[in-house]
Design an enzyme around this catalytic site. Structure first.
Site, short mmCIF file in Angstrom:
data_model
loop_
_atom_site.label_atom_id
_atom_site.label_comp_id
_atom_site.label_asym_id
_atom_site.label_seq_id
_atom_site.Cartn_x
_atom_site.Cartn_y
_atom_site.Cartn_z
N LYS A 329 -1.82 0.47 10.61
CA LYS A 329 -1.21 -0.49 9.58
C LYS A 329 0.21 -1.12 10.32
O LYS A 329 0.10 -2.51 10.28
CB LYS A 329 -0.97 0.03 8.50
N SER A 475 15.14 4.26 9.64
CA SER A 475 14.06 3.48 8.96
C SER A 475 13.78 2.36 10.15
O SER A 475 14.43 1.50 10.40
CB SER A 475 14.65 2.65 7.82
N GLN A 477 11.71 0.19 9.61
CA GLN A 477 11.43 -1.46 8.86
C GLN A 477 12.92 -1.91 9.19
O GLN A 477 13.00 -3.00 9.27
CB GLN A 477 11.13 -1.12 7.41
N ASP A 623 5.73 9.20 6.65
CA ASP A 623 4.54 8.62 5.89
C ASP A 623 3.57 9.68 5.65
O ASP A 623 2.72 9.71 4.54
CB ASP A 623 3.90 7.48 6.39
N ARG A 695 -1.15 7.08 -0.78
CA ARG A 695 -0.85 8.19 -0.22
C ARG A 695 -1.00 9.62 -0.86
O ARG A 695 -1.53 10.62 -0.50
CB ARG A 695 0.32 8.38 0.86
#
Length: 742
Positions: A329, A475, A477, A623, A695
């Site tokens: 992803k 992070s 992101q 994750d 998840r």
């Protein structure tokens, strides 16, 4: 069971007659009374059983009504005015009036003019249902089942009256939505009135063609389907166009402009732009088809809660076989982003066709990028260069995808236009100041909602300058957001991370020919370069593979191989942790594809033991912890997770969600501010809540392999965001899983 006393239907055509028939069939009214101008219509309605009684004049009915009775007016839009005049001063206290006109602005104006105010018990509405048939003979008792009815309450309305009208429509199986009057007329002008204009005009145009006999004789199904609505009641549609003149003209002008542009594209034989128009249209139509399931016409009017998708998982069993899970992803997101900003055509294989990655793809389509596909994981992106994006026509909706919102914020900070990013209910609760703050330091004007949450509004035209940013949290992101903004910032942008995070952005930037440097924990790049299109083969997602890795690790007799999985060094925390817990896990056929290391991962069952998870592995498996905590529940002894504060601000508070679920299944565990302690034990059966977190849902699904009873997992619809074929793969390897809807 009777819910209403008397309901009066004024106008016994398709719309009014179908409501009357639906109410009578369900026996929810003491009496359904019809009013029609023609005696033969009244007689026919009674003979058909559409109404209990029927009259040719309202005067014969009004004196029978009392508080709580409802009048539904189903006459042509421009005739409503005369009905309201007949009602003025003659309604008993508490009688509720509603209507079915497809234009609400003109009706609201008529009501205010006739009554001198807006009566609290007059509730305007519009059922979105019908056909080209008309008359009481067309009445269908099931017409409104699973169709929408839009109510357009005004400030003066009595909430009890609105609730009563909604109850009336619910009684015949309709879904009831609310929308402001002006918004309703704009939306219907585009989605209903404009298509009728086009259909009437097209058929009228071709009817004047000298060859029209053959045109109509040999017309294909598409022509017949589209022009079907030109058989609708001509007088009714004339009145609708006049009543909604402003919105219809706006819609016609917009369509005419776009049609002229398409004519020019065809004339120039511009295949890329033509592809862009057609792919954008196909994508929009496909999204519309999906929205028909349970959503409204406008995204901001949707009920953000999905219908409850429930996973029912039988206990025990093992997993065996060889499978390939969907594409990564993180890489899928970045392939669309960087492919769009590159110069040239980027061809992608293995793209994850889940909702999150598709949200990114749609956002770039909305900004003018021509994107073909996806089709079986293949996507072709016609890049526009770093400065070629166009202002979207409205907010960019990214659903549940935090990656989309945070990385896009960095890209949008460097654009000349202003943009807004919105998401679903879950995403709207997640923190965005972690990217907004460094962007502000770079000179961007970024606004967020309350407490730094979405929506995120990025003003265009800001002159960005490079910064040396030391991230307060690990992070990927945030790192990626700042680096992407750095593509547009004057000078050298540096980002220092407190612990290693996934480096897909840096790898892919280099793959597109952009220089990115690393010095220890600091990554840097300079603006002024360009991205050059490249082909991308996306490996299988290790996060998705994790559920099956854990499944095999906890279930005796299991032996599973996951092929072509990305084993980027910044993502292999789950492999390292499972191995330390004693999992029998081997990497086979290791190789590099498109700059990313991949391998086949084989996991055979072996007893697990509890461990203190090394904090340096936490960012490398952030994750994967929901699934890893299931492994901890099946391990001997205690597993301790620390340094994982990030888990509390994911799609949900994953620490608390997993603690609640594990405790419900008989496992002793103790959440902490930055982690959790899990005491391995025996999983019982039971019901757990996923909190719409994909998840969490998949983790408790595989937990059933070691449970003593069946496990029910609620609210699993969001599994599609990252793993659209999870259910099919789970069943194929031996997990006994059934999907139900409630």
């Amino acid at each position: 069971m009777t819910q209403f006393n008397k309901v009066v239907i004024v106008g016994l055509g398709l719309i009014g007659g179908s409501l009357a028939a639906g109410l009578r069939k369900r026996a929810v009214c003491r009496e359904v009374i019809g009013v029609a101008r023609r005696p033969e219509t009244c007689l026919k309605a009674q003979e058909m059983g559409v109404v209990d009684s029927a009259y040719c004049s309202l005067d014969d009915v009004l004196e029978q009504l009392e508080a709580g009775d409802i009048i539904f007016i189903a006459v042509p839009t421009l005739t409503l005015r005369e009905v309201f005049k007949a009602l003025k001063g003659r309604l008993a206290e508490g009688v509720i009036v509603t209507d079915g006109a497809s234009v609400k602005g003109s009706v609201e104006r008529d009501v205010r003019e006739i009554f001198g105010e807006f009566p609290p018990a007059v509730v305007l509405g519009h059922p979105i249902a019908g056909s080209e048939k008309s008359g009481v003979e067309a009445a269908e008792s099931e017409l409104y089942v699973d169709h929408r009815v839009i109510l357009t309450p005004v400030a003066e309305n009595d909430p009890a009256a609105v609730k009563a009208v909604a109850k009336l429509w619910h009684a015949v199986g309709a879904e009831v939505l609310e929308m402001p009057v002006d918004e309703h007329d704009m939306v219907l002008g585009c989605t209903s009135h404009l298509p009728h204009v086009i259909a009437f005009s097209l058929v009228d145009t071709l009817a004047h063609d000298s060859k029209n006999e053959n045109i109509f004789r040999y017309a294909a199904g598409g022509f017949r389907d589209f022009t079907r609505i030109a058989s609708s009641d001509a007088i009714m549609w004339r009145d609708i166009m006049l009543a909604n003149k402003a919105s219809v003209l706006d819609a016609i002008d917009l369509f005419s402009d776009n049609l002229s542009r398409l004519r020019d594209i065809i004339s120039r034989e511009d295949a890329v732009e033509m592809t862009g128009v057609f792919t954008r249209a196909k994508s929009a139509r496909d999204r519309f088809t999906n929205m028909l399931e349970h959503k409204a016409y406008l995204r901001n009017m949707q009920n953000s809660e999905h219908k409850n998708v429930v996973y029912s998982v039988a206990p025990g069993g093992s997993v065996t076989g060889t499978i390939r899970v969907p594409g990564d992803k993180s890489i899928s997101h970045r392939s669309i982003m960087l492919g769009s900003l590159a110069e040239g055509v980027t061809r992608i294989e293995g793209f994850l066709e889940g909702e999150d990655a598709l949200a990114t793809l749609q956002a770039f389509r909305d900004m003018g990028v021509v994107i073909e596909g996806p089709e079986n994981g293949a996507v072709t992106v016609h890049g526009v260069g770093l400065h070629g994006l166009k202002q979207p026509s409205g907010p960019l909706y990214v659903g549940n995808s935090g990656t989309s919102m945070r990385l896009l914020s960095g890209i949008l900070a460097g654009q000349s236009f202003t943009s807004e990013l919105t998401g679903d209910e879950s995403l709207s609760k997640r923190p965005m100041n972690r990217v907004a703050n460094p962007l502000r330091e770079m000179g961007a004007t970024v606004e967020t909602g309350e407490e730094g949450r979405p929506p995120v509004r990025v003003s265009g035209g800001s002159a960005l300058h490079a910064i040396d940013y030391v991230m307060p949290m690990a992070s990927a992101q945030v790192k990626s957001c700042v680096l992407l903004a750095g593509l547009y910032a004057d000078g050298e942008t540096k980002v220092t991370e407190p612990a290693p995070t996934r480096d897909h952005t840096e790898r892919m930037l280099r793959g597109f020919g952009y220089q990115v440097n690393r010095n220890g924990s600091t990554i840097s790049l300079r603006s002024g370069g360009k991205l050059t299109a490249a082909d991308i083969d996306i490996p299988a997602d290790i996060s998705s593979a994790t559920f099956f890795m854990v499944a095999a690790a906890i279930a005796p007799g299991s032996d599973i191989t996951l092929t072509h999985v990305g084993i980027n060094p910044t993502r292999i925390g789950v492999i390292n942790i499972l191995r330390e817990m004693g999992a029998n896990l081997t990497l086979q056929n290791e190789r590099e594809v498109g700059g990313e290391p991949v391998a086949d991962i084989r996991v055979q069952y072996a007893p697990l033991k509890g461990i203190a998870i090394p904090e340096d592995q936490v960012p490398l498996a952030i994750d994967e912890f929901p699934a890893l905590l299931v492994a901890a529940a099946c391990a001997e002894g205690e597993t301790v997770l620390t340094g994982a504060e990030e888990l509390r601000v994911k799609e949900t508070d994953r620490i608390q969600a997993m603690a609640d679920g594990l405790q419900a299944l008989g496992i002793e565990c103790y959440p902490t501010p930055d982690g959790i302690r899990v005491i391995g034990g025996t999983l019982t059966g039971g019901a757990v809540e996923s909190f719409h977190d994909h998840r969490i849902a998949m983790s408790f699904t595989v937990a059933a392999l070691r449970a003593s009873g069946p496990i029910t997992v609620n609210n699993c619809a969001n599994v599609a965001t990252s793993f659209p074929n999870f259910v099919a793969l789970a069943k194929s390897v031996g997990i006994s899983l059934e999907v139900n809807h409630s």
